[in-house]
Scaffold this motif. Sequence first.
Motif, PDB file in Angstrom:
ATOM      1  N   ALA A  47       0.981  -1.085  -0.069  1.00  0.00           N
ATOM      2  CA  ALA A  47       0.171  -0.201  -0.141  1.00  0.00           C
ATOM      3  C   ALA A  47       0.896   1.284  -0.115  1.00  0.00           C
ATOM      4  CB  ALA A  47      -1.195  -0.100   1.169  1.00  0.00           C
ATOM      5  N   LEU A  48       2.071   1.429   0.894  1.00  0.00           N
ATOM      6  CA  LEU A  48       2.666   2.582   0.895  1.00  0.00           C
ATOM      7  C   LEU A  48       3.568   2.594  -0.534  1.00  0.00           C
ATOM      8  CD1 LEU A  48       4.317   2.620   4.497  1.00  0.00           C
ATOM      9  CD2 LEU A  48       3.166   4.364   3.426  1.00  0.00           C
ATOM     10  N   ALA A  49       3.892   1.637  -1.099  1.00  0.00           N
ATOM     11  CA  ALA A  49       4.888   1.555  -2.148  1.00  0.00           C
ATOM     12  C   ALA A  49       3.764   2.010  -3.361  1.00  0.00           C
ATOM     13  CB  ALA A  49       5.584   0.078  -2.571  1.00  0.00           C
ATOM     14  N   GLN A  50       2.765   1.516  -3.245  1.00  0.00           N
ATOM     15  CA  GLN A  50       1.735   1.955  -4.454  1.00  0.00           C
ATOM     16  C   GLN A  50       1.210   3.350  -4.243  1.00  0.00           C
ATOM     17  OE1 GLN A  50       0.897  -0.413  -7.091  1.00  0.00           O
ATOM     18  NE2 GLN A  50       0.468   1.790  -7.820  1.00  0.00           N
ATOM     19  N   THR A  51       1.028   3.931  -3.168  1.00  0.00           N
ATOM     20  CA  THR A  51       0.835   5.212  -2.809  1.00  0.00           C
ATOM     21  C   THR A  51       1.874   6.324  -3.353  1.00  0.00           C
ATOM     22  OG1 THR A  51      -0.543   4.360  -1.201  1.00  0.00           O
ATOM     23  CG2 THR A  51      -0.342   6.968  -1.164  1.00  0.00           C
ATOM     24  N   ALA A  52       3.068   5.546  -2.743  1.00  0.00           N
ATOM     25  CA  ALA A  52       4.092   6.569  -3.480  1.00  0.00           C
ATOM     26  C   ALA A  52       4.449   6.446  -4.905  1.00  0.00           C
ATOM     27  CB  ALA A  52       5.494   6.054  -2.717  1.00  0.00           C
ATOM     28  N   ALA A  53       4.237   5.501  -5.491  1.00  0.00           N
ATOM     29  CA  ALA A  53       4.283   5.192  -6.967  1.00  0.00           C
ATOM     30  C   ALA A  53       3.273   6.089  -7.719  1.00  0.00           C
ATOM     31  CB  ALA A  53       4.238   3.736  -7.463  1.00  0.00           C
ATOM     32  N   LEU A  54       1.952   6.110  -6.968  1.00  0.00           N
ATOM     33  CA  LEU A  54       0.890   7.121  -7.716  1.00  0.00           C
ATOM     34  C   LEU A  54       1.298   8.560  -7.370  1.00  0.00           C
ATOM     35  CD1 LEU A  54      -1.952   7.621  -8.442  1.00  0.00           C
ATOM     36  CD2 LEU A  54      -2.686   7.604  -6.012  1.00  0.00           C
ATOM     37  N   GLU A 112       7.552  -0.958 -15.212  1.00  0.00           N
ATOM     38  CA  GLU A 112       8.596  -0.739 -14.189  1.00  0.00           C
ATOM     39  C   GLU A 112       8.060  -0.248 -12.761  1.00  0.00           C
ATOM     40  OE1 GLU A 112      10.717   2.507 -16.012  1.00  0.00           O
ATOM     41  OE2 GLU A 112      11.368   3.451 -14.121  1.00  0.00           O
ATOM     42  N   MET A 113       6.775   0.153 -12.655  1.00  0.00           N
ATOM     43  CA  MET A 113       6.404   0.368 -11.210  1.00  0.00           C
ATOM     44  C   MET A 113       6.128  -1.142 -10.501  1.00  0.00           C
ATOM     45  SD  MET A 113       2.780   2.136 -10.458  1.00  0.00           S
ATOM     46  CE  MET A 113       1.641   0.847 -11.013  1.00  0.00           C
ATOM     47  N   LEU A 114       5.805  -2.036 -11.122  1.00  0.00           N
ATOM     48  CA  LEU A 114       5.792  -3.462 -10.508  1.00  0.00           C
ATOM     49  C   LEU A 114       7.130  -4.148 -10.562  1.00  0.00           C
ATOM     50  CD1 LEU A 114       2.404  -4.854 -12.559  1.00  0.00           C
ATOM     51  CD2 LEU A 114       2.653  -3.933 -10.235  1.00  0.00           C
ATOM     52  N   VAL A 115       7.864  -4.259 -11.254  1.00  0.00           N
ATOM     53  CA  VAL A 115       9.030  -4.922 -11.122  1.00  0.00           C
ATOM     54  C   VAL A 115      10.367  -4.188 -11.402  1.00  0.00           C
ATOM     55  CG1 VAL A 115       8.094  -7.056 -12.140  1.00  0.00           C
ATOM     56  CG2 VAL A 115       8.986  -5.802 -13.689  1.00  0.00           C
ATOM     57  N   GLY A 116      10.280  -2.925 -11.466  1.00  0.00           N
ATOM     58  CA  GLY A 116      11.367  -2.187 -11.432  1.00  0.00           C
ATOM     59  C   GLY A 116      12.469  -2.280 -12.532  1.00  0.00           C
ATOM     60  N   ASN A 117      13.585  -1.954 -12.259  1.00  0.00           N
ATOM     61  CA  ASN A 117      14.869  -1.825 -13.212  1.00  0.00           C
ATOM     62  C   ASN A 117      16.102  -1.908 -12.536  1.00  0.00           C
ATOM     63  OD1 ASN A 117      15.129  -1.863 -15.812  1.00  0.00           O
ATOM     64  ND2 ASN A 117      14.299   0.142 -16.392  1.00  0.00           N
ATOM     65  N   ILE A 118      15.802  -2.926 -11.773  1.00  0.00           N
ATOM     66  CA  ILE A 118      17.114  -3.067 -10.872  1.00  0.00           C
ATOM     67  C   ILE A 118      18.601  -3.279 -11.635  1.00  0.00           C
ATOM     68  CG2 ILE A 118      17.150  -5.483 -10.304  1.00  0.00           C
ATOM     69  CD1 ILE A 118      17.586  -4.388  -7.326  1.00  0.00           C
ATOM     70  N   LEU A 119      18.137  -4.000 -12.831  1.00  0.00           N
ATOM     71  CA  LEU A 119      19.471  -4.319 -13.659  1.00  0.00           C
ATOM     72  C   LEU A 119      20.275  -3.059 -13.910  1.00  0.00           C
ATOM     73  CD1 LEU A 119      20.998  -6.364 -15.164  1.00  0.00           C
ATOM     74  CD2 LEU A 119      19.579  -6.157 -17.146  1.00  0.00           C
ATOM     75  N   PHE A 120      19.491  -1.787 -14.061  1.00  0.00           N
ATOM     76  CA  PHE A 120      20.353  -0.732 -14.465  1.00  0.00           C
ATOM     77  C   PHE A 120      20.654   0.269 -13.103  1.00  0.00           C
ATOM     78  CE2 PHE A 120      17.688  -1.732 -17.949  1.00  0.00           C
ATOM     79  CZ  PHE A 120      18.879  -1.842 -19.119  1.00  0.00           C
ATOM     80  N   ALA A 121      20.608  -0.284 -11.901  1.00  0.00           N
ATOM     81  CA  ALA A 121      21.061   0.211 -10.733  1.00  0.00           C
ATOM     82  C   ALA A 121      22.755   0.674 -11.034  1.00  0.00           C
ATOM     83  CB  ALA A 121      21.016  -0.554  -9.545  1.00  0.00           C
ATOM     84  N   GLY A 168      11.713   2.468  -6.438  1.00  0.00           N
ATOM     85  CA  GLY A 168      12.167   3.422  -7.570  1.00  0.00           C
ATOM     86  C   GLY A 168      13.025   2.642  -8.041  1.00  0.00           C
ATOM     87  N   ILE A 169      13.780   1.739  -7.460  1.00  0.00           N
ATOM     88  CA  ILE A 169      14.874   0.737  -8.212  1.00  0.00           C
ATOM     89  C   ILE A 169      14.385  -0.452  -8.557  1.00  0.00           C
ATOM     90  CG2 ILE A 169      17.054  -0.248  -7.825  1.00  0.00           C
ATOM     91  CD1 ILE A 169      17.916   2.036  -5.848  1.00  0.00           C
ATOM     92  N   ALA A 170      13.829  -0.924  -7.636  1.00  0.00           N
ATOM     93  CA  ALA A 170      13.338  -2.766  -7.591  1.00  0.00           C
ATOM     94  C   ALA A 170      11.841  -2.786  -7.990  1.00  0.00           C
ATOM     95  CB  ALA A 170      13.592  -3.333  -6.456  1.00  0.00           C
ATOM     96  N   GLY A 171      10.832  -1.894  -7.837  1.00  0.00           N
ATOM     97  CA  GLY A 171       9.660  -2.210  -8.006  1.00  0.00           C
ATOM     98  C   GLY A 171       8.678  -2.754  -7.004  1.00  0.00           C
ATOM     99  N   VAL A 172       7.351  -2.563  -7.102  1.00  0.00           N
ATOM    100  CA  VAL A 172       6.559  -2.888  -5.950  1.00  0.00           C
ATOM    101  C   VAL A 172       6.740  -4.360  -5.635  1.00  0.00           C
ATOM    102  CG1 VAL A 172       4.168  -2.880  -5.246  1.00  0.00           C
ATOM    103  CG2 VAL A 172       4.962  -1.070  -6.524  1.00  0.00           C
ATOM    104  N   LEU A 173       6.569  -5.344  -6.747  1.00  0.00           N
ATOM    105  CA  LEU A 173       6.570  -6.672  -6.337  1.00  0.00           C
ATOM    106  C   LEU A 173       7.802  -7.221  -5.600  1.00  0.00           C
ATOM    107  CD1 LEU A 173       4.497  -8.092  -9.450  1.00  0.00           C
ATOM    108  CD2 LEU A 173       3.616  -7.325  -7.244  1.00  0.00           C
ATOM    109  N   VAL A 174       9.056  -6.787  -6.136  1.00  0.00           N
ATOM    110  CA  VAL A 174      10.404  -7.110  -5.540  1.00  0.00           C
ATOM    111  C   VAL A 174      10.571  -6.708  -4.343  1.00  0.00           C
ATOM    112  CG1 VAL A 174      12.636  -7.210  -6.078  1.00  0.00           C
ATOM    113  CG2 VAL A 174      11.160  -7.422  -7.953  1.00  0.00           C
ATOM    114  N   VAL A 175      10.431  -5.543  -4.145  1.00  0.00           N
ATOM    115  CA  VAL A 175      10.287  -4.943  -2.712  1.00  0.00           C
ATOM    116  C   VAL A 175       9.548  -5.658  -1.674  1.00  0.00           C
ATOM    117  CG1 VAL A 175       9.772  -3.075  -1.443  1.00  0.00           C
ATOM    118  CG2 VAL A 175      10.970  -2.615  -3.463  1.00  0.00           C
ATOM    119  N   PHE A 176       8.135  -6.182  -1.978  1.00  0.00           N
ATOM    120  CA  PHE A 176       7.249  -6.900  -1.129  1.00  0.00           C
ATOM    121  C   PHE A 176       7.969  -8.130  -0.883  1.00  0.00           C
ATOM    122  CE2 PHE A 176       3.950  -9.782  -0.769  1.00  0.00           C
ATOM    123  CZ  PHE A 176       3.432  -9.231   0.354  1.00  0.00           C
TER     124      PHE A 176
END
Length: 295
Positions: A37-44, A138-147, A210-218
Amino acid sequence: MLDVLMYPFLACLVITALHCYMGLHVVKRGVIFVDLALAQTAALGGVLALLLMPILGMEAPDHDAVAVRSFAGFLQAHFPYILTLAFAFLAAALFALSRFRDERVPHEAIIGIVYVVSAALAVLILSKAPHGHEKMEEMLVGNILFANGSDVLKIFLLYFVLGVVHFFFRKKFFAISDDVKRAEQAGMSVRWWDFLFYASFGLMVTQSVGIAGVLVVFSFLIIPNVCALMFFRRFIYQLLFGWGVSFIAIVAGLWFSTTGQEGYPVGPSLVGVFGLILVLCVFARLGFAKLGWLK
């Protein structure tokens, strides 16, 4: 290939260091979906910034070109992050104020509603945005490969500060996580400490999502701790086991993402490995219980 994966690997290690600790609090409080919820609200907030910037006459942020020469320049360069952070703090305040003493409305229900509404609004906005599908992925699974090194340093410094805050106030946070009613009876201002907890949580997930996406962070937050709770009762053992599970998942997930001719997306690879480890832990728990090694 190892050079390419070095910064994603370091980013994963930094993320798991604090997420495992915070995840134990989340599981103890029974607010499993607060991370989503917090991640999704921040993404919003970030998605809304994409909508507002053309209306306000702002250009897409270019941190190399837009030097902080003025307040307007600073605002333009950091507008998406400012809005993301503002939405995370708003959600933190809402979660702190929506805990009812008699639990007429379960806290988890409020958290679920916030998640669903935030996700729906983000989808609505992105459906009309250029490259909306890519932004949604990108919001769901992020883009951690480009960190890169700068990303790793920023989250390390932020997490270090949050870790210090939690170390100094650990007794307050644990008192509420262990037994909120007893904490209230002891005279603690539960709403204030809840707000501080959720605000620090919002700061953490704003960076990691912002780096890893909502699902990975969860996955980093919940799955290692669920595995640890199957085997250990003491907090320190749960934390150490959770870190161990995360380390194995990071190594295995990054390795799997490089297999095949073109490889696989890093985020889903990590989530898949976390899920596999959870299944193995369930079977191990059942086996140990049958042998009488666990109660």
